[in-house]
Structures are given as structure tokens and as C-alpha cells.
Design an enzyme around this catalytic site. Structure first.
Site, PDB file in Angstrom:
ATOM      1  N   HIS A  13      -9.632  -6.851  -0.502  1.00  0.00           N
ATOM      2  CA  HIS A  13      -9.925  -7.144  -1.927  1.00  0.00           C
ATOM      3  C   HIS A  13      -9.838  -8.631  -2.243  1.00  0.00           C
ATOM      4  CE1 HIS A  13      -7.625  -6.785  -5.898  1.00  0.00           C
ATOM      5  NE2 HIS A  13      -8.720  -6.491  -6.123  1.00  0.00           N
ATOM      6  N   ARG A  14     -10.952  -8.955  -2.790  1.00  0.00           N
ATOM      7  CA  ARG A  14     -11.006 -10.237  -3.206  1.00  0.00           C
ATOM      8  C   ARG A  14     -11.025 -11.371  -1.776  1.00  0.00           C
ATOM      9  NH1 ARG A  14      -6.789 -10.832  -8.189  1.00  0.00           N
ATOM     10  NH2 ARG A  14      -7.390  -8.806  -9.023  1.00  0.00           N
ATOM     11  N   GLU A  40     -14.339  -7.105  -1.062  1.00  0.00           N
ATOM     12  CA  GLU A  40     -14.813  -7.094  -2.436  1.00  0.00           C
ATOM     13  C   GLU A  40     -14.588  -8.358  -3.129  1.00  0.00           C
ATOM     14  OE1 GLU A  40     -13.206  -6.483  -6.627  1.00  0.00           O
ATOM     15  OE2 GLU A  40     -12.254  -7.393  -4.990  1.00  0.00           O
ATOM     16  N   ASP A  42     -15.466 -10.701  -7.165  1.00  0.00           N
ATOM     17  CA  ASP A  42     -15.803 -10.439  -8.742  1.00  0.00           C
ATOM     18  C   ASP A  42     -16.717 -11.511  -9.048  1.00  0.00           C
ATOM     19  OD1 ASP A  42     -13.633  -8.413  -8.847  1.00  0.00           O
ATOM     20  OD2 ASP A  42     -12.605 -10.309  -8.228  1.00  0.00           O
ATOM     21  N   HIS A  55     -12.305 -14.163 -10.404  1.00  0.00           N
ATOM     22  CA  HIS A  55     -11.773 -12.887 -10.877  1.00  0.00           C
ATOM     23  C   HIS A  55     -11.255 -12.910 -12.415  1.00  0.00           C
ATOM     24  CE1 HIS A  55      -8.599  -9.833 -12.305  1.00  0.00           C
ATOM     25  NE2 HIS A  55      -9.356  -9.196 -11.443  1.00  0.00           N
ATOM     26  N   GLU A 115     -18.515  -6.547  -7.744  1.00  0.00           N
ATOM     27  CA  GLU A 115     -17.859  -6.078  -8.868  1.00  0.00           C
ATOM     28  C   GLU A 115     -18.283  -7.058  -9.856  1.00  0.00           C
ATOM     29  OE1 GLU A 115     -13.625  -5.694  -9.272  1.00  0.00           O
ATOM     30  OE2 GLU A 115     -13.862  -5.597 -11.344  1.00  0.00           O
ATOM     31  N   LYS A 117     -18.108  -8.834 -13.482  1.00  0.00           N
ATOM     32  CA  LYS A 117     -17.063  -8.783 -14.318  1.00  0.00           C
ATOM     33  C   LYS A 117     -17.931  -8.829 -15.618  1.00  0.00           C
ATOM     34  CE  LYS A 117     -13.219  -8.670 -12.568  1.00  0.00           C
ATOM     35  NZ  LYS A 117     -12.474  -7.376 -12.416  1.00  0.00           N
ATOM     36  N   ASP A 237      -5.204  -5.992  -0.363  1.00  0.00           N
ATOM     37  CA  ASP A 237      -4.796  -7.377  -0.182  1.00  0.00           C
ATOM     38  C   ASP A 237      -4.253  -7.787   1.236  1.00  0.00           C
ATOM     39  OD1 ASP A 237      -5.380  -7.545  -2.895  1.00  0.00           O
ATOM     40  OD2 ASP A 237      -3.234  -7.394  -3.510  1.00  0.00           O
TER      41      ASP A 237
HETATM   42  O1  G3P Z   1     -12.863  -3.268  -7.514  1.00  0.00           O
HETATM   43  C1  G3P Z   1     -11.709  -2.954  -7.223  1.00  0.00           C
HETATM   44  C2  G3P Z   1     -10.662  -3.915  -8.022  1.00  0.00           C
HETATM   45  O2  G3P Z   1     -10.935  -5.089  -7.548  1.00  0.00           O
HETATM   46  C3  G3P Z   1     -10.674  -3.849  -9.613  1.00  0.00           C
HETATM   47  O3  G3P Z   1      -9.913  -4.513 -10.402  1.00  0.00           O
HETATM   48  O4  G3P Z   1      -9.158  -6.462 -11.551  1.00  0.00           O
HETATM   49  O5  G3P Z   1      -8.821  -6.538  -8.936  1.00  0.00           O
HETATM   50  O6  G3P Z   1     -11.247  -6.632 -10.093  1.00  0.00           O
HETATM   51  P1  G3P Z   1      -9.700  -6.228 -10.282  1.00  0.00           P
HETATM   52 MG    MG Z   2     -12.248  -6.734  -8.469  1.00  0.00          MG
END
Ligand code: G3P
Ligand code: MG
Length: 249
Positions: A13-14, A40, A42, A55, A115, A117, A237
Site C-alpha cells: 500500500h503506497r 498500490e 495514488d 496521497h 488509484e 484521486k 503497509d
Molecule cells: O486503494 C486502497 C487504499 O489506498 C484506499 O485508501 O486513502 O489509502 O488511498 P487510501
Molecule cells: Mg490509495
């Protein structure tokens, strides 16, 4: 159902965001070194129209800048330090462009969830730019991108302009008509906040023949529980902790 493979069933994640500053090339490199096959990140637009990886709407938390990221051209954003907030050894990290991240993914044979935004009023512009970058740089040898967003207008623009795109519908809270939207968008996955993901909802999504991805899961027990119920992969994470924990079972 898509042909996506999640082996291991973990999406960094990120990037490896517990080990390096989120959404930087360092975070993606650490994820790759730790064995992640999926990341993943953003995407949003800088004021000049460049697609950038960050993000928050604002620069304050993850850079030494202040104010809204979308109000600065990339020529200014690229001067910012996007790593020191996390650790001084990351002081040289910058806000990457989408193109730089695609190049990294290509070099390291990694798959990604892009993702998008939402910035109000920019929904179509950001989709046009993201799809354009994908068409230009995301080669056929790469696993196709899974494109997700919390913004249904953004996903509708993606579908309209890219009939074959793999779409993930992001759901933070259940809303009336989510099933119809998933069908209308012909999404491949439903990406759900783990806090609202019940056994019934998992069954429902499975019956719709969609993948289920869940965010953000940093506990081995919770990840195991979700996999036992049929979840296909979780965003985490803590990639190495979950990876070791799951293999140890
Ligand atoms: O895509 C999953 C997750 O990243 C969504 O929430 O706020 O971490 O971008 P956020
Ligand atoms: Mg995200």
C-alpha cells in the site's frame, strides 16, 4: 473474472509504506526488495497537468512544502523533499511522476493498482491524462493496471474512454446501489475498507464474480480471517510482516 494473480495475496500500500516514505520510488523499491509483486499508489494532477504520485490533497504531511499539490506545477513540486519526514536517509526522495513509476514497474516486472484521486472539477482531465500515460508507457508485456477510485464520476470516465480497462471500485462505506454501479462499470474488483467487510458482503461480491481486495490490513490475524472468507488480496503497509506471518501458518 479477471486473470490477475496475487501471489502473495498482498499489495504493498503506497509502496512499502511502513519502511520507506509512501508513494516514493524508494517505497516501491523496498517493496520489490521485500518480495512484493503488487503495489498500490495514488495519482493526481499537478497544476501543469503532469500526473504525480501523492496521497493527500496537500503537501504538508509528506513533503517540506505546504498547500494544495494541485496548485503547483511539477517544476516546483520536483524540488520538494518527499522523504525527510519519514527518515533523514530518504532526504533525496522526490514526488515521482506517474511516468517514472511506470518505468520502475516495467524494469522490475511489478503489477500495480493505480488509484486516481479526485479533485473536484478535474475528474475528466485526470482520467484523460492517466489513460494517455498508460497508452504511451504501459507496455503489453506488463500486467495491465488495475485502475481504481473512490470517485464514481472518475470511474465512469475511465470506462467511457477505455472499454477494456480493468476497474476496481473503491468502497469506504456501503451506499445504496453499489452493486448496480459495479455491474454498470463492469469492474473486475471491489476494493473495500476492511472495517466494513462482513461475511455477507464477501459472499455477495463473490456471487457477482468480482475479485475482492481489502484495505488497509496490517494484522496477520485479520488478513488470515479475510482470506479464509474468500478475499483475494489485501492492501498492507506491513508487507514483510504479513508475508512471513501467512507463510508461517
Ligand atoms: O486503494 C486502497 C487504499 O489506498 C484506499 O485508501 O486513502 O489509502 O488511498 P487510501
Ligand atoms: Mg490509495
Amino acid at each position: 473474472m479477471s486473470s490477475f494473480e496475487f501471489k502473495p495475496p498482498l499489495i504493498a500500500h503506497r509502496g512499502a509504506s511502513a519502511f520507506a516514505p509512501e508513494n516514493t520510488l524508494a517505497a516501491f523499491a523496498v517493496a520489490q526488495e521485500l518480495g512484493a509483486t503488487w503495489v498500490e499508489f495514488d495519482v493526481m494532477l499537478a497544476a501543469c497537468g503532469e500526473a504525480i504520485i501523492i496521497h493527500d490533497d496537500t503537501l504538508d504531511r509528506t513533503t517540506n512544502g505546504t498547500g494544495n499539490a494541485c496548485e503547483y506545477p511539477y517544476s516546483e513540486l520536483k524540488k520538494l523533499d518527499a522523504g525527510s519526514w519519514f527518515g533523514l536517509e530518504f532526504a533525496n526522495e522526490r514526488i515521482p511522476t506517474f511516468n517514472e513509476v511506470i518505468t520502475f514497474l516495467k524494469q522490475h516486472h511489478m503489477a500495480a493498482n493505480v488509484e486516481i484521486k479526485s479533485v473536484v472539477g478535474q475528474e475528466e482531465t485526470v482520467v484523460v491524462k492517466v489513460l494517455d500515460e498508460i497508452r504511451q508507457h504501459w507496455t503489453a508485456s506488463m500486467t495491465p493496471p488495475l485502475i481504481s477510485s473512490f470517485s464514481m464520476p472518475i470511474l465512469q470516465h475511465v470506462r467511457k474512454r477505455s472499454p477494456n480497462a480493468a476497474i476496481g471500485v473503491l468502497i469506504h462505506e456501503w451506499f445504496d446501489g453499489w452493486e448496480a454501479i459495479c455491474q454498470e462499470l463492469n469492474c473486475v474488483s471491489v476494493n473495500v475498507n476492511e472495517e466494513i467487510l462482513s461475511r455477507d458482503k464477501i459472499k455477495k461480491i463473490k456471487s457477482m464474480d468480482k475479485l475482492i481486495l481489502s484495505y488497509t490490513v496490517n494484522s496477520i490475524d485479520r488478513a488470515h480471517d479475510l482470506f479464509m472468507q474468500g478475499v483475494d488480496a489485501v492492501f498492507t503497509d506491513e508487507f514483510p510482516t504479513l508475508c512471513e506471518g501467512l507463510f508461517a501458518r
